[in-house]
Design a protein around this motif. Structure first.
Motif, mmCIF file in Angstrom:
data_model
loop_
_atom_site.group_PDB
_atom_site.id
_atom_site.type_symbol
_atom_site.label_atom_id
_atom_site.label_comp_id
_atom_site.label_asym_id
_atom_site.label_seq_id
_atom_site.Cartn_x
_atom_site.Cartn_y
_atom_site.Cartn_z
ATOM 1 N N LYS A 72 -35.651 8.683 -49.439
ATOM 2 C CA LYS A 72 -34.775 7.851 -48.624
ATOM 3 C C LYS A 72 -33.387 8.485 -48.589
ATOM 4 C CE LYS A 72 -34.015 2.861 -48.727
ATOM 5 N NZ LYS A 72 -34.302 1.729 -49.605
ATOM 6 N N ASN A 73 -32.785 8.482 -47.448
ATOM 7 C CA ASN A 73 -31.454 9.069 -47.306
ATOM 8 C C ASN A 73 -30.469 8.432 -48.271
ATOM 9 O OD1 ASN A 73 -31.162 11.173 -45.637
ATOM 10 N ND2 ASN A 73 -30.159 10.053 -43.982
ATOM 11 N N MET A 79 -36.943 4.656 -40.800
ATOM 12 C CA MET A 79 -36.806 5.142 -42.149
ATOM 13 C C MET A 79 -35.900 6.364 -42.084
ATOM 14 S SD MET A 79 -40.053 5.463 -44.623
ATOM 15 C CE MET A 79 -40.620 6.986 -43.948
ATOM 16 N N GLU A 80 -34.839 6.337 -42.848
ATOM 17 C CA GLU A 80 -33.954 7.492 -42.898
ATOM 18 C C GLU A 80 -34.431 8.360 -44.040
ATOM 19 O OE1 GLU A 80 -30.226 7.483 -41.183
ATOM 20 O OE2 GLU A 80 -31.933 7.087 -39.872
ATOM 21 N N VAL A 81 -34.884 9.549 -43.711
ATOM 22 C CA VAL A 81 -35.530 10.368 -44.725
ATOM 23 C C VAL A 81 -34.839 11.719 -44.830
ATOM 24 C CG1 VAL A 81 -37.645 11.633 -45.208
ATOM 25 C CG2 VAL A 81 -37.762 9.251 -44.568
ATOM 26 N N CYS A 116 -39.201 7.500 -52.498
ATOM 27 C CA CYS A 116 -39.485 8.882 -52.168
ATOM 28 C C CYS A 116 -40.968 9.180 -52.331
ATOM 29 C CB CYS A 116 -38.616 9.840 -52.974
ATOM 30 S SG CYS A 116 -39.136 10.148 -54.636
ATOM 31 N N ASP A 144 -31.731 3.549 -56.424
ATOM 32 C CA ASP A 144 -31.359 2.710 -55.292
ATOM 33 C C ASP A 144 -30.972 1.324 -55.785
ATOM 34 O OD1 ASP A 144 -30.997 1.893 -52.676
ATOM 35 O OD2 ASP A 144 -33.089 1.270 -52.438
#
Lengths: 202, 226
Positions: free
Chosen positions: A14-15, A50-52, A89, A65
């Motif tokens: 995840k970003n 989803m920001e990956v 992740c 997180d």
């Protein structure tokens, strides 16, 4: 906190989930969940965004997180269904995609679609409090509060179950009006906490 | 690395903790449950709001808190039920012909062999009788003995001792500065001028935080079901 040892290989995360690293790492933004143009378009359309990022290098990378609990799930070819917000992740070898969830998603306020992770490797889930893993067998179906559901694997059918009756309409509801009922064979990850859901207050 | 423990309908503990944040109840009959604290269950379990109807007799015997009726349900049936609350620490306690008063938001569930009454202290409930109940706390519960003065926010409950009284630090409001402070609020306060004071014999339960569980306004009718 999750520590990932990398020796030239990569993970998808995840970003912004990286909190520290030792060694050499490169971070590359991947658009739309990292499954190509088609996946990107699907994610835009379904709202399951989803920001990956892809992390590659040698050394140890630490992810965290919001001080949530991290749960590791080993996959051996099966499919993991998880909400994008709960996925921290995955091994780069795992494929991610989107699938339709129907009513359950809308009751959770998470949209009608969910993220799937497929392949062989490990995925890390975040949950509020350590997740409890509950097995479902054909003899023992499981009912889960939509707000506590995190993820599931295996061949499970989900129904949306409601205990709404006329008393709910006059304000004497049972307070646990909606559940997701899982039937079949598989594992369900449940967190010891309830998200705010549209259905949760009913 | 070891995988997580996988529980199923048979290996879930009987009336015990699954982990520090979740508690498993083996239900065969009825339990009182605060709304929204059930996260998952196996078996045939129904949830009924507290009101008139077939639960009338049960409610008459074990539930004497009309102000809180909208927050409670009766779980009925056979199966195993996992209870949790915002990833707070969860524990069960046994009462043996005793009485215990607890902050209403911290009580998750109790057996109908106990009777729930409203405490004279607003926002607190008293359990009387013999049976098991499940309560949550933010951080582990610390047990103390009176005489003690406690911060109102850290108080989870008390057992067997007389109802507490308010205690104010009078010193703080004396003198010229104190007068200004008292009348205008200027000059600031330390935030610790007010305590609950316990005397007598008994046990006081504290949590290691001053974060409160979100309280549902009592006295409203119709509850959250609208």
């Amino acid at each position: 906190m999750l520590a990932v040892d990398l020796t030239g290989d990569s993970v998808k995360a995840k970003n912004g989930a990286m909190v520290a690293y030792e060694g050499d790492m490169t971070f590359k933004k991947r658009t739309g969940g990292g499954e190509g143009l088609r996946g990107m378009v699907t994610r835009r359309l379904t709202g399951e965004q989803m920001e990956v990022m892809e992390v590659k290098g040698h050394g140890t990378c630490y992810f965290a997180d919001r001080a949530s609990e991290i749960n590791l799930v080993s996959l051996h070819g099966e499919k993991l269904y998880v909400e994008a917000g709960n996925l921290l992740c995955t091994d780069a070898a795992l494929r991610t995609g989107t699938s339709f969830t129907g009513l359950r998603g809308s009751a959770q306020g998470n949209g009608l679609f969910t993220t799937t992770v497929e392949g062989t490797g490990q995925a890390a889930l975040v949950s509020h409090g350590a997740a409890i893993v509950l097995r479902v067998t054909p003899q023992t179906p499981l009912q889960v509060d939509p707000g506590a559901y995190v993820a599931h694997t295996g061949n499970l059918k989900q129904h949306f179950q409601s205990g709404v009756n006329f008393r709910a309409l006059i304000g004497e509801s049972g307070g646990e009006a909606f559940q997701i009922r899982f039937e079949g064979e598989g594992l369900v990850y449940v967190q010891p906490s309830e998200r705010n859901t549209i259905g949760g207050e009913i | 690395m070891n995988g997580p423990v996988i529980h199923d309908a048979y290996t879930l503990p009987v009336d015990d903790n699954v982990n520090p944040y979740a508690f498993s109840v083996e239900l065969d009959g009825q339990w009182f449950l605060q709304k929204g604290k059930m996260v998952a269950y196996y078996g045939q379990i129904g949830f009924q709001g507290i009101g008139l109807g077939r639960l009338d007799r049960l409610v008459a015997g074990s539930f004497h808190s009309p102000l809180h009726a909208a927050e409670w349900v009766v779980a009925e049936g056979k199966g195993k039920m996992v209870l949790a609350d915002r990833a707070f620490d969860v524990n069960s306690y046994d009462l043996d012909d005793g009485n215990l008063t607890i902050r209403s938001g911290n009580l998750l569930a109790y057996q109908p062999s106990l009777a729930l009454k409203q405490s004279i202290v607003p926002g607190f409930l008293t359990l009387i009788g013999t049976g098991k109940f499940v309560a949550a706390s933010n951080g582990p519960v610390v047990f103390m003995e009176p005489p003690i003065r406690v911060d109102p926010q850290a108080l989870v409950g008390w057992a067997d001792c007389p109802t507490p009284n308010h205690h104010y630090d009078h010193e703080y409001l004396r003198g010229v500065m104190g007068g200004i402070r008292a009348h205008t609020g200027l000059g600031g306060t330390s935030g610790e001028e007010h305590q609950f004071e316990f005397v007598g014999a008994g046990t006081v339960l504290l949590q290691s935080t001053e974060d409160l569980m979100e309280e549902i306004a009592v006295g409203a009718t119709g509850g959250t079901g609208s």
